[in-house]
Design an enzyme around this catalytic site. Sequence first.
Site, PDB file in Angstrom:
ATOM      1  N   HIS A   5       0.833  -1.203   0.000  1.00  0.00           N
ATOM      2  CA  HIS A   5       0.000   0.000   0.000  1.00  0.00           C
ATOM      3  C   HIS A   5       0.874   1.264   0.000  1.00  0.00           C
ATOM      4  CE1 HIS A   5      -3.384   2.647   1.199  1.00  0.00           C
ATOM      5  NE2 HIS A   5      -2.449   3.278   1.888  1.00  0.00           N
ATOM      6  N   GLU A   6       1.852   1.293   0.879  1.00  0.00           N
ATOM      7  CA  GLU A   6       2.716   2.484   0.959  1.00  0.00           C
ATOM      8  C   GLU A   6       3.518   2.671  -0.329  1.00  0.00           C
ATOM      9  OE1 GLU A   6       2.412   4.661   3.197  1.00  0.00           O
ATOM     10  OE2 GLU A   6       1.049   3.453   4.389  1.00  0.00           O
ATOM     11  N   HIS A  42       1.482   4.307  -3.006  1.00  0.00           N
ATOM     12  CA  HIS A  42       1.447   5.781  -2.973  1.00  0.00           C
ATOM     13  C   HIS A  42       2.648   6.356  -3.735  1.00  0.00           C
ATOM     14  CE1 HIS A  42      -1.916   6.660  -0.347  1.00  0.00           C
ATOM     15  NE2 HIS A  42      -1.427   5.970   0.686  1.00  0.00           N
ATOM     16  N   GLU A  63      -6.062   6.844  -1.497  1.00  0.00           N
ATOM     17  CA  GLU A  63      -6.049   5.643  -0.641  1.00  0.00           C
ATOM     18  C   GLU A  63      -6.501   4.414  -1.429  1.00  0.00           C
ATOM     19  OE1 GLU A  63      -4.982   5.005   2.567  1.00  0.00           O
ATOM     20  OE2 GLU A  63      -4.012   6.868   2.029  1.00  0.00           O
TER      21      GLU A  63
END
Length: 263
Positions: free
Chosen positions: A122-123, A126, A186
Amino acid sequence: MKNIFLIALLLISASCSTTPVTGNKAFLLTSSETENQQGEDAYKEILSKEKEVKGTPEARMVEEIGKRIAAVANQPDFKWEFRTLQSDEPNAFCLPGGKVAVYTGIFKYAKNEAGLATVMGHEIGHAIARHGGQRMSQQMATNAALAGLAVVGLSKMDNTKKTVVMAALGAGATYGIILPFSRKHETEADEIGLVLMSKAGYDPRESVNFWDRFSQASAGKAPPEFLSTHPNSTNRRDHLRELLPKVLPDYENSAKLGIGKNL
Ligand SMILES: [Zn+2]
């Protein structure tokens, strides 16, 4: 006046780029070279302030998962680093250019390698989607005083500007500022993360379990970056579940590590 001229110039040279994996359009006034350089500067600054954990089984696991994700992420201009920081905060971040940090506070929620891969994916999502650059671009477009951020190194900025950049890039926690990403960002990071963990060999079904246990365990506490109030955790889990049929073939074609070792 000079700043207004600068903003006009920036807007003219603004590029509308396409985000990998999701294909969404992104508004960017910054170049990926500058973002990556600022990400590297910010990472160094954070490492100088925080306590790094080295050589533990958990720190080695962070590195191993990171390398597996990097191997499938197709980001040749990233200079990947995967470090573990001592902190009770259940958090993690990835700065532009692939500078990843995982806080030890997340381990008890991640529980296993696939849980940790959910967070790291997820990070990293980004960073790949350049959400930090997009946030910086928005600030530059709306605040004349920040128009020059695109061309200056962190070391040459005054503290106010530096804090703005650090927060926009996602490294604000060290300075007590966590700027939540938008719902769109997100969701996009969730999607990219799910693809990455599947290709890297981690069972994507564990992402649904991770969000479940994490949102329950942290209910009522201040949410860290990846559990911002939007999208809410039920929507997020449902969305990931919907995406599973798309990414399971990637997992089937991978080294298939399942949920990996327990933490
Ligand atoms: Zn996030």
